[in-house]
Enzyme design. Sequence first.
Site, PDB file in Angstrom:
ATOM      1  N   SER A  62       0.811  -1.215   0.000  1.00 41.05           N
ATOM      2  CA  SER A  62       0.000   0.000   0.000  1.00 41.05           C
ATOM      3  C   SER A  62       0.846   1.267   0.000  1.00 41.05           C
ATOM      4  O   SER A  62       1.996   1.280   0.450  1.00 41.05           O
ATOM      5  CB  SER A  62      -0.924   0.019   1.226  1.00 41.05           C
ATOM      6  N   GLN A  63       0.245   2.325  -0.494  1.00 40.51           N
ATOM      7  CA  GLN A  63       0.826   3.662  -0.436  1.00 40.51           C
ATOM      8  C   GLN A  63       1.120   4.013   1.032  1.00 40.51           C
ATOM      9  O   GLN A  63       0.270   3.820   1.903  1.00 40.51           O
ATOM     10  CB  GLN A  63      -0.205   4.627  -1.021  1.00 40.51           C
TER      11      GLN A  63
END
Length: 215
Positions: A62-63
Site C-alpha cells: 500500500s501507499q
Amino acid sequence: MNQSTAETKMQFLYALRSNGVTNRQVLSAMESVDRTLFVRGVFADRSHEDIPLPIDCGQTISQPSIVGLMTQALHVEPRHKVLEIGTGTGYQAAILSKLARRVYTIDRHHRLVHEARKILTKINLDNITAIHGDGSLGLPEQAPFDRIIVTAAAEDPPSPLLDQLRVGGIMVLPVGRSSTVQDLIQVHKTDEGLKYNELLSVRFVPLLEGIDEGR
C-alpha cells in the site's frame, strides 16, 4: 546517515504529514521501518515514494500515507493485541509491531507469508506472528482482538472478524466492490452495537476466501 538518505527520509515524512498522518507515534513508527526492505526488484528504488507498488502474487504494497492513515485510525495502544488480514510483504505488520504488544497477521498466499517471515526475522521484530490462512475467517483461537485491520476490500465487514473484535475495540477496513473505489471504514464495537465512520476513498485488492497453496 548521509545527506541524500536524510533528505529522502524528510521527504517521506513530509508526504505522510501532507496527506493527513499527524499522530507522532505513527510517524515515529513509520520513520523507524525502512520500506525498502519490503519492496523487491525493479521497484525498490521507488520504495520511498508515496505510491502503491506491485509485489508477488498479483498483490500490492500500500501507499505509505494510506498505511499511516489506517494505522492512525486504529488508535493502537502499547498493550493491544492486533490482527491484520492481508500480510503482503509484512510492511503494515512491521509498523503495527512498533505500537502494539502483539501482532497476528494472516495472508492467503503462502509465498507472501514465507517471504514476510524472513524479512521480519531479519529486522528482529519478534512480536509478530505471520500465518498462512484464510483471512476472511480471522483467527478465532487468539480472539478477542483489541484492534483489527483489513488490507483488502470486502463488500461488508466480515462477520467472523466483527465477532473476534473486543467490545471497545476498533476495526479499520476498505468496504465496497473491488471494481470500484471503496470507502475506508472505521468500526467501533460498543456495548450498544457497531458504530461506523467513513474516512476516505481508497482502492484495494479484493478480500478472497480460501488459501493459495502456491510456493
